[in-house]
Each structure stands twice: as C-alpha cells, then as structure tokens.
Design an enzyme around this catalytic site. Structure first.
Site, PDB file in Angstrom:
ATOM      1  N   LYS A 120       0.831  -1.202   0.000  1.00 44.88           N
ATOM      2  CA  LYS A 120       0.000   0.000   0.000  1.00 44.88           C
ATOM      3  C   LYS A 120       0.871   1.259   0.000  1.00 44.88           C
ATOM      4  CE  LYS A 120      -1.999   1.943   3.464  1.00 44.88           C
ATOM      5  NZ  LYS A 120      -2.728   2.179   4.696  1.00 44.88           N
ATOM      6  N   ASP A 138      -6.584   1.266   0.850  1.00 45.19           N
ATOM      7  CA  ASP A 138      -6.614   1.398   2.305  1.00 45.19           C
ATOM      8  C   ASP A 138      -7.980   0.936   2.811  1.00 45.19           C
ATOM      9  OD1 ASP A 138      -8.365   3.379   1.596  1.00 45.19           O
ATOM     10  OD2 ASP A 138      -7.526   4.893   2.939  1.00 45.19           O
TER      11      ASP A 138
END
Ligand code: SF4
Length: 215
Positions: A120, A138
């Site tokens: 991420k 997220d």
C-alpha cells in the site's frame, strides 16, 4: 457492477473534484514516503501534526539517521504504533543511503524492500511522487469497493486488481484519491451519506441512507 457502470461511478467522483490531492503534507518523494509510512493506522491529520515538527529538522535520509530513533520518537508519540514506526523510519532512511544513493527508488520491488514499507505504501509513493497508475487500497477503498459493488474482493489485493481492471484508463492516475476521499467523507464506515453522494445513481449498495430529518 458492469465495467461501464464502474466507469460512470468514477467519472461522477472525478467531475465533482477535478484536481484531487493527498491530504498528507510533504515536500519531496522522501518526505512523502515517511509520511505514508507513519500513516498506517493513523489519521492524516495526526501525521501532519507530527511531521510539521519532524520535517523541519529532518527532511532527508541523512538528517533522519542523524536524528536517530529516540529523536524521531519525540515527534511521533501521538501516532499509533509510534515505537515501531520510529525504528522503521530510521532504518529505511539508512537503507536509502546505503542502497539507493539517498534517493527514493521509483520501483515497486525496491520500495517494498525498505523496512516498514508494504504494497500500500509503495503504491501511494509510486502514484503520488512518480505519477504511476497505482492503486493503494486502504481501509476506505476496501470498504467502498465491496459496499458499492465497484470492486468486490476478500483482500485489499483482490480489490486493487479489480479496480485496476475497471477504472477507465484516463482516470487511473487519480482514482486512488477520489476513492479515498469519497470513503473518508461521504461513503463513511458507520453510515454512508448517500443523500449527498454524487455517485449514487451508479452504486449497487442496497441499503442507501437518506438524509436525516431536519430539526
Ligand atoms: S450511494 Fe451511499 S453507499 Fe453508494 S457510494 Fe454513495 S455513499 Fe456510498
């Protein structure tokens, strides 16, 4: 949701916010990387508060290493997981100096080799600092992808892969911002605010929420 509908969903968000930006404060790929690494399980507001005192002292890997773990910790104590984050920020800075000439690499595998940097974080840096079409999933994007039917998936990676296939190519660069902001401020975790959602007509969520009655 069909690919056409998914495209319309994203286009509706895009039309409402033509120039989206990350809410994290940064001034270089390095400070962006540190800010994103600090943002795991913390709000952007809390990270910005911390980096407003940290970055004036340490905005390069060399300065961060010189500050040391204890020095970094002084600035980030109000952020979740601050002890491990302080260690990681110093360790990743050290590795940037030793392996990458003090520069943040524009390469996924190299980014993910840094301490505390996962997929991420690498996606955010590749997208925001280097302009790559990368989708950082997220908690907001994961929820939104599943709730709306835009990109169903059991894992963040499955949602990421769906989005990379379904978002129209001309919108891929900024889609990550639109989706995060939409999840953070409109399609919220506890109760989506469907009555003011610009993408409502393209959303498959079966329990859309109407406006609360006026007092
Ligand atoms: S209509 Fe509601 S559930 Fe669907 S995207 Fe908008 S806020 Fe989220």
């Amino acid at each position: 949701m069909s690919a056409k509908q998914a495209g319309e969903f994203i286009r509706a968000l895009a039309a409402a916010n033509p120039a989206p930006e990350t809410e994290l404060e940064y001034s270089s790929p390095y400070t962006l990387l540190v800010a994103v690494a600090l943002s795991a399980q913390a709000t952007d507001v809390s990270v910005n508060k911390a980096t407003r005192t940290l970055f004036p002292i340490a905005s390069t890997p060399e300065a961060m290493v010189a500050l040391g773990v204890e020095g970094v910790a002084e600035h980030i104590r109000r952020i979740g997981l601050w002890q491990s984050k302080a260690k990681n920020v110093v360790a990743l800075s050290q590795m940037l100096i030793e392996k990458f000439g003090g520069e943040v690499p524009a390469d996924r595998a190299a980014l993910e080799s840094l301490p505390g940097v996962g997929r991420k974080t690498a996606n955010v840096v590749l997208n925001v600092a280097f302009g790559e079409e990368a989708m950082a999933v997220d908690t907001h994007i994961f929820r939104l992808g599943n709730r709306t039917g835009l990109a169903p998936g059991d894992t963040p990676r499955a949602v990421e892969d769906q989005l990379m296939k379904r978002v129209p190519p001309d919108l891929l660069r900024d889609a990550h911002h639109w989706l995060i902001l939409h999840g953070r401020y409109v399609c919220k975790a506890r109760a989506p605010e469907c009555w003011r959602c610009v993408a409502r007509a393209f959303c498959n969520y079966g329990q859309k929420v109407n406006a609360p009655p006026a007092r």
